[in-house]
Design a protein around this motif. Structure first.
Motif, PDB file in Angstrom:
ATOM      1  N   CYS A 227       8.097  19.694  -3.819  1.00 37.26           N
ATOM      2  CA  CYS A 227       8.916  19.032  -4.839  1.00 37.26           C
ATOM      3  C   CYS A 227       8.024  18.389  -5.906  1.00 37.26           C
ATOM      4  CB  CYS A 227       9.792  17.983  -4.154  1.00 37.26           C
ATOM      5  SG  CYS A 227      10.617  16.836  -5.259  1.00 37.26           S
ATOM      6  N   PRO A 228       8.042  18.897  -7.151  1.00 40.35           N
ATOM      7  CA  PRO A 228       7.205  18.312  -8.203  1.00 40.35           C
ATOM      8  C   PRO A 228       7.482  16.828  -8.459  1.00 40.35           C
ATOM      9  CG  PRO A 228       8.077  20.433  -8.918  1.00 40.35           C
ATOM     10  CD  PRO A 228       8.768  20.077  -7.631  1.00 40.35           C
ATOM     11  N   ALA A 229       8.745  16.442  -8.521  1.00 43.78           N
ATOM     12  CA  ALA A 229       9.082  15.035  -8.767  1.00 43.78           C
ATOM     13  C   ALA A 229       8.594  14.140  -7.624  1.00 43.78           C
ATOM     14  CB  ALA A 229      10.585  14.873  -8.954  1.00 43.78           C
ATOM     15  N   CYS A 230       8.650  14.648  -6.394  1.00 42.61           N
ATOM     16  CA  CYS A 230       8.171  13.884  -5.230  1.00 42.61           C
ATOM     17  C   CYS A 230       6.669  13.646  -5.336  1.00 42.61           C
ATOM     18  CB  CYS A 230       8.463  14.636  -3.935  1.00 42.61           C
ATOM     19  SG  CYS A 230      10.214  14.971  -3.647  1.00 42.61           S
ATOM     20  N   ASN A 231       5.940  14.688  -5.712  1.00 41.10           N
ATOM     21  CA  ASN A 231       4.487  14.573  -5.823  1.00 41.10           C
ATOM     22  C   ASN A 231       4.085  13.635  -6.960  1.00 41.10           C
ATOM     23  OD1 ASN A 231       3.744  16.237  -3.637  1.00 41.10           O
ATOM     24  ND2 ASN A 231       4.283  18.026  -4.846  1.00 41.10           N
ATOM     25  N   VAL A 232       4.779  13.691  -8.077  1.00 30.25           N
ATOM     26  CA  VAL A 232       4.485  12.777  -9.183  1.00 30.25           C
ATOM     27  C   VAL A 232       4.781  11.344  -8.747  1.00 30.25           C
ATOM     28  CG1 VAL A 232       5.120  12.101 -11.528  1.00 30.25           C
ATOM     29  CG2 VAL A 232       4.813  14.508 -10.974  1.00 30.25           C
ATOM     30  N   LEU A 233       5.907  11.135  -8.072  1.00 32.22           N
ATOM     31  CA  LEU A 233       6.264   9.805  -7.590  1.00 32.22           C
ATOM     32  C   LEU A 233       5.181   9.261  -6.660  1.00 32.22           C
ATOM     33  CD1 LEU A 233       8.433   7.515  -7.312  1.00 32.22           C
ATOM     34  CD2 LEU A 233       9.204   8.735  -5.274  1.00 32.22           C
ATOM     35  N   LYS A 234       4.764  10.071  -5.684  1.00 34.25           N
ATOM     36  CA  LYS A 234       3.746   9.619  -4.726  1.00 34.25           C
ATOM     37  C   LYS A 234       2.393   9.390  -5.387  1.00 34.25           C
ATOM     38  CE  LYS A 234       4.462  12.889  -1.659  1.00 34.25           C
ATOM     39  NZ  LYS A 234       4.294  13.756  -0.501  1.00 34.25           N
ATOM     40  N   ASN A 235       2.008  10.312  -6.262  1.00 31.97           N
ATOM     41  CA  ASN A 235       0.658  10.270  -6.833  1.00 31.97           C
ATOM     42  C   ASN A 235       0.504   9.334  -8.017  1.00 31.97           C
ATOM     43  OD1 ASN A 235      -0.226  12.131  -4.922  1.00 31.97           O
ATOM     44  ND2 ASN A 235       0.366  13.852  -6.207  1.00 31.97           N
ATOM     45  N   THR A 236       1.597   8.927  -8.628  1.00 34.02           N
ATOM     46  CA  THR A 236       1.491   8.004  -9.758  1.00 34.02           C
ATOM     47  C   THR A 236       2.121   6.662  -9.399  1.00 34.02           C
ATOM     48  OG1 THR A 236       3.501   8.858 -10.790  1.00 34.02           O
ATOM     49  CG2 THR A 236       1.419   9.832 -11.495  1.00 34.02           C
ATOM     50  N   THR A 237       3.427   6.612  -9.317  1.00 38.56           N
ATOM     51  CA  THR A 237       4.129   5.347  -9.100  1.00 38.56           C
ATOM     52  C   THR A 237       3.689   4.663  -7.810  1.00 38.56           C
ATOM     53  OG1 THR A 237       6.049   6.215 -10.291  1.00 38.56           O
ATOM     54  CG2 THR A 237       6.401   4.273  -8.915  1.00 38.56           C
ATOM     55  N   ILE A 238       3.819   5.340  -6.685  1.00 37.16           N
ATOM     56  CA  ILE A 238       3.529   4.719  -5.385  1.00 37.16           C
ATOM     57  C   ILE A 238       2.046   4.395  -5.263  1.00 37.16           C
ATOM     58  CG2 ILE A 238       3.629   4.994  -2.874  1.00 37.16           C
ATOM     59  CD1 ILE A 238       6.403   4.699  -4.275  1.00 37.16           C
ATOM     60  N   GLN A 239       1.183   5.320  -5.625  1.00 39.59           N
ATOM     61  CA  GLN A 239      -0.258   5.092  -5.527  1.00 39.59           C
ATOM     62  C   GLN A 239      -0.691   3.908  -6.396  1.00 39.59           C
ATOM     63  OE1 GLN A 239      -2.081   6.707  -3.254  1.00 39.59           O
ATOM     64  NE2 GLN A 239      -3.667   5.255  -3.752  1.00 39.59           N
ATOM     65  N   THR A 240      -0.186   3.841  -7.616  1.00 40.86           N
ATOM     66  CA  THR A 240      -0.515   2.725  -8.498  1.00 40.86           C
ATOM     67  C   THR A 240      -0.016   1.411  -7.909  1.00 40.86           C
ATOM     68  OG1 THR A 240      -0.418   4.153 -10.441  1.00 40.86           O
ATOM     69  CG2 THR A 240      -0.209   1.789 -10.825  1.00 40.86           C
ATOM     70  N   MET A 241       1.187   1.424  -7.378  1.00 41.51           N
ATOM     71  CA  MET A 241       1.756   0.204  -6.812  1.00 41.51           C
ATOM     72  C   MET A 241       0.991  -0.261  -5.575  1.00 41.51           C
ATOM     73  SD  MET A 241       5.823   0.815  -7.406  1.00 41.51           S
ATOM     74  CE  MET A 241       6.311  -0.889  -7.106  1.00 41.51           C
ATOM     75  N   LEU A 242       0.447   0.679  -4.816  1.00 41.30           N
ATOM     76  CA  LEU A 242      -0.386   0.310  -3.669  1.00 41.30           C
ATOM     77  C   LEU A 242      -1.649  -0.415  -4.113  1.00 41.30           C
ATOM     78  CD1 LEU A 242      -0.098   3.479  -1.402  1.00 41.30           C
ATOM     79  CD2 LEU A 242       0.510   1.141  -0.748  1.00 41.30           C
ATOM     80  N   THR A 243      -2.267   0.084  -5.170  1.00 40.59           N
ATOM     81  CA  THR A 243      -3.523  -0.505  -5.616  1.00 40.59           C
ATOM     82  C   THR A 243      -3.324  -1.822  -6.364  1.00 40.59           C
ATOM     83  OG1 THR A 243      -3.543   0.812  -7.640  1.00 40.59           O
ATOM     84  CG2 THR A 243      -4.694   1.729  -5.754  1.00 40.59           C
ATOM     85  N   THR A 244      -2.166  -2.035  -6.971  1.00 41.86           N
ATOM     86  CA  THR A 244      -1.931  -3.272  -7.719  1.00 41.86           C
ATOM     87  C   THR A 244      -1.302  -4.373  -6.872  1.00 41.86           C
ATOM     88  OG1 THR A 244       0.235  -2.500  -8.459  1.00 41.86           O
ATOM     89  CG2 THR A 244      -1.653  -2.068  -9.924  1.00 41.86           C
ATOM     90  N   GLY A 245      -0.967  -4.064  -5.621  1.00 42.25           N
ATOM     91  CA  GLY A 245      -0.364  -5.066  -4.747  1.00 42.25           C
ATOM     92  C   GLY A 245       1.142  -5.185  -4.863  1.00 42.25           C
ATOM     93  N   ASP A 246       1.763  -4.309  -5.653  1.00 40.97           N
ATOM     94  CA  ASP A 246       3.216  -4.361  -5.818  1.00 40.97           C
ATOM     95  C   ASP A 246       3.973  -4.070  -4.521  1.00 40.97           C
ATOM     96  OD1 ASP A 246       3.343  -4.989  -8.567  1.00 40.97           O
ATOM     97  OD2 ASP A 246       3.020  -2.889  -9.111  1.00 40.97           O
ATOM     98  N   LEU A 247       3.304  -3.436  -3.552  1.00 36.77           N
ATOM     99  CA  LEU A 247       3.967  -3.073  -2.300  1.00 36.77           C
ATOM    100  C   LEU A 247       3.577  -3.990  -1.147  1.00 36.77           C
ATOM    101  CD1 LEU A 247       3.728   0.826  -2.557  1.00 36.77           C
ATOM    102  CD2 LEU A 247       5.600  -0.677  -3.238  1.00 36.77           C
ATOM    103  N   ASP A 248       2.903  -5.103  -1.447  1.00 36.99           N
ATOM    104  CA  ASP A 248       2.436  -6.008  -0.391  1.00 36.99           C
ATOM    105  C   ASP A 248       3.576  -6.658   0.390  1.00 36.99           C
ATOM    106  OD1 ASP A 248      -0.147  -5.408  -1.131  1.00 36.99           O
ATOM    107  OD2 ASP A 248      -0.547  -7.363  -2.060  1.00 36.99           O
ATOM    108  N   ASP A 249       4.745  -6.812  -0.226  1.00 36.72           N
ATOM    109  CA  ASP A 249       5.857  -7.498   0.431  1.00 36.72           C
ATOM    110  C   ASP A 249       6.773  -6.562   1.218  1.00 36.72           C
ATOM    111  OD1 ASP A 249       5.079 -10.014  -0.446  1.00 36.72           O
ATOM    112  OD2 ASP A 249       6.234  -9.867  -2.298  1.00 36.72           O
ATOM    113  N   VAL A 250       6.425  -5.279   1.278  1.00 34.18           N
ATOM    114  CA  VAL A 250       7.224  -4.315   2.041  1.00 34.18           C
ATOM    115  C   VAL A 250       6.315  -3.466   2.920  1.00 34.18           C
ATOM    116  CG1 VAL A 250       9.125  -4.143   0.378  1.00 34.18           C
ATOM    117  CG2 VAL A 250       7.192  -2.586   0.180  1.00 34.18           C
ATOM    118  N   SER A 251       6.897  -2.945   3.995  1.00 31.51           N
ATOM    119  CA  SER A 251       6.223  -1.915   4.782  1.00 31.51           C
ATOM    120  C   SER A 251       6.650  -0.583   4.180  1.00 31.51           C
ATOM    121  CB  SER A 251       6.643  -1.990   6.247  1.00 31.51           C
ATOM    122  OG  SER A 251       6.231  -3.228   6.797  1.00 31.51           O
TER     123      SER A 251
END
Length: 101
Positions: A13-37
């Motif tokens: 799924c192209p949209a899935c890969n873009v989501l994982k590789n851009t949005t989610i990956q960026t949010m992991l590195t910026t700490g945006d996902l620290d409050d969730v598992s």
């Protein structure tokens, strides 16, 4: 005790890969996902789990956040399709606020 964010997608799924590789990956590195598992579910590798999580909806990717309210009830919120950071941040913020409520 944190809210759980599940990303349901597929390798093809192209949209899935873009989501994982851009949005989610960026949010992991910026700490945006620290409050969730965070968990990632591949719809093809785990079809039954994916079906339960998406409640049978076929569109992917889906970001589903489960949180327990201060009264102990479970809530489910979701975003469908590719999402930039801000809608995901808003989804997480609402879940965390309800959890701490």
């Amino acid at each position: 005790k944190k809210p759980l964010m599940v990303v349901v997608g597929a390798e093809w799924c192209p949209a899935c890969n873009v989501l994982k590789n851009t949005t989610i990956q960026t949010m992991l590195t910026t700490g945006d996902l620290d409050d969730v598992s965070v968990a990632v579910v591949d719809r093809d590798a785990e079809p039954e789990l994916a079906k339960q999580l998406t409640q049978g909806e076929k569109m992917i990717p889906q970001i589903i956040v489960f949180n327990q309210t201060s009264s102990g009830e479970w809530e489910r919120r979701k975003l469908t399709g590719y999402q930039p950071r801000q809608p995901v941040r808003n989804l997480i913020r609402r879940a965390v606020e309800r959890f701490r409520g």
